[in-house]
Design an enzyme around this catalytic site. Structure first.
Site, PDB file in Angstrom:
ATOM      1  N   HIS A  97      13.407  80.493  38.894  1.00  0.00           N
ATOM      2  CA  HIS A  97      13.063  79.086  38.655  1.00  0.00           C
ATOM      3  C   HIS A  97      14.227  78.210  39.131  1.00  0.00           C
ATOM      4  O   HIS A  97      15.388  78.635  39.091  1.00  0.00           O
ATOM      5  CB  HIS A  97      12.779  78.857  37.163  1.00  0.00           C
ATOM      6  CG  HIS A  97      12.173  77.518  36.897  1.00  0.00           C
ATOM      7  ND1 HIS A  97      12.932  76.377  36.771  1.00  0.00           N
ATOM      8  CD2 HIS A  97      10.885  77.133  36.779  1.00  0.00           C
ATOM      9  CE1 HIS A  97      12.120  75.341  36.578  1.00  0.00           C
ATOM     10  NE2 HIS A  97      10.874  75.779  36.573  1.00  0.00           N
ATOM     11  N   GLU A 145       8.334  74.457  44.165  1.00  0.00           N
ATOM     12  CA  GLU A 145       8.693  73.351  43.260  1.00  0.00           C
ATOM     13  C   GLU A 145       9.948  72.647  43.780  1.00  0.00           C
ATOM     14  O   GLU A 145      11.064  73.138  43.550  1.00  0.00           O
ATOM     15  CB  GLU A 145       9.043  73.886  41.860  1.00  0.00           C
ATOM     16  CG  GLU A 145       7.934  74.541  41.099  1.00  0.00           C
ATOM     17  CD  GLU A 145       8.225  74.572  39.592  1.00  0.00           C
ATOM     18  OE1 GLU A 145       7.292  74.318  38.848  1.00  0.00           O
ATOM     19  OE2 GLU A 145       9.369  74.826  39.188  1.00  0.00           O
TER      20      GLU A 145
HETATM   21  O1  G3P Z   1       8.212  75.297  35.835  1.00  0.00           O
HETATM   22  C1  G3P Z   1       7.542  74.094  35.889  1.00  0.00           C
HETATM   23  C2  G3P Z   1       8.421  72.981  36.105  1.00  0.00           C
HETATM   24  O2  G3P Z   1       9.655  73.182  36.663  1.00  0.00           O
HETATM   25  C3  G3P Z   1       7.800  71.682  36.392  1.00  0.00           C
HETATM   26  O3  G3P Z   1       8.279  70.864  35.381  1.00  0.00           O
HETATM   27  O4  G3P Z   1       8.225  68.962  33.900  1.00  0.00           O
HETATM   28  O5  G3P Z   1       7.909  68.638  36.346  1.00  0.00           O
HETATM   29  O6  G3P Z   1       6.103  69.701  35.018  1.00  0.00           O
HETATM   30  P1  G3P Z   1       7.586  69.450  35.153  1.00  0.00           P
END
Ligand code: G3P
Length: 226
Positions: A97, A145
């Protein structure tokens, strides 16, 4: 296959200990109401895996670890082994992550697979998604991400659609068996719909569900975008 929605509990106070159990139960209610439209999983802290897995029906809401170490069982201290999270009730694990980067992803995937855990490796961008897709062994899922959008109000599928679609294309060209998710800033059903339109098979989400006044409704809202 129904898209996968993973709610990452992170280390939020609202998702720790008994709060993790309450939140997981809300996710379970949302998953039941969704009637198979989406698969739901919760990624919880190692210390909460056992209590969460004991409190929910893990066939309705799967429990994932947020991380595992590469150590096997035996003479080592303080590590989170794949076997320990599996016997605690996890059926999968996140790896790499953005908030917990590792350098030996393949080794962790190997360790996780030996413990029969589903593996999801995170990538910050297209290049990292490609690199992970080329690993041996390879993960079941790659979630792209962009770190700068994590925890914000603008979703990756709206702010950086090309990162999502290019990651899907790159991963699928290397290994069609890997499923691609995206995450960061996912807040609404439109964000989910857009993510699926861009070729993903689900999303990874945290703050918009974990910190919501009503997490069950927030998750149902996301599922309605499927
Ligand atoms: O692992 C999911 C994450 O990093 C996304 O976080 O708070 O942007 O939905 P968020």
């Amino acid at each position: 296959m129904a898209p996968l929605i993973i709610v990452n509990f992170k280390t939020y106070k609202e998702a720790t200990g008994e709060n993790a159990v309450k939140l997981a139960k809300q996710c379970e209610l949302a998953a039941r109401k969704a009637k198979g439209k989406a698969k739901v999983a919760v990624a919880v802290q190692a210390a909460d895996i056992f209590r969460v897995a004991a409190a929910v029906d893990t066939k309705v809401v799967a429990v994932f670890a947020q991380h595992i170490d590469a150590n096997g069982q035996g003479k080592s201290t303080g590590f989170v082994t794949a076997e320990s999270v599996a016997v605690a009730g996890a059926s999968g694990t996140l790896l790499n992550h953005a908030e917990h980067k590792i350098t030996d992803i393949a080794k962790r995937i190997e360790t996780a697979k030996a413990a029969k855990l589903v593996t999801l490796a995170c990538a910050a961008n297209v290049a990292e998604a490609k690199a992970i897709a080329s690993l041996t062994p390879f993960p079941d899922f790659i979630a792209v991400e962009p770190p700068e959008l994590i925890g914000g109000k603008v979703s990756v599928s709206k702010a950086k659609p090309e990162v999502v679609s290019d990651s899907v294309a790159a991963v699928k060209s290397i290994n069609g068996g890997i499923k691609v998710l995206c995450g960061a800033g996912v807040n609404s059903k439109e964000d989910v719909r857009k993510a699926l339109e861009l070729g993903t098979e689900g999303i990874l989400v945290a703050s918009s569900v974990v910190l919501a006044k009503n997490s069950e409704s927030a998750l149902l809202e996301l599922i309605s975008g499927v």
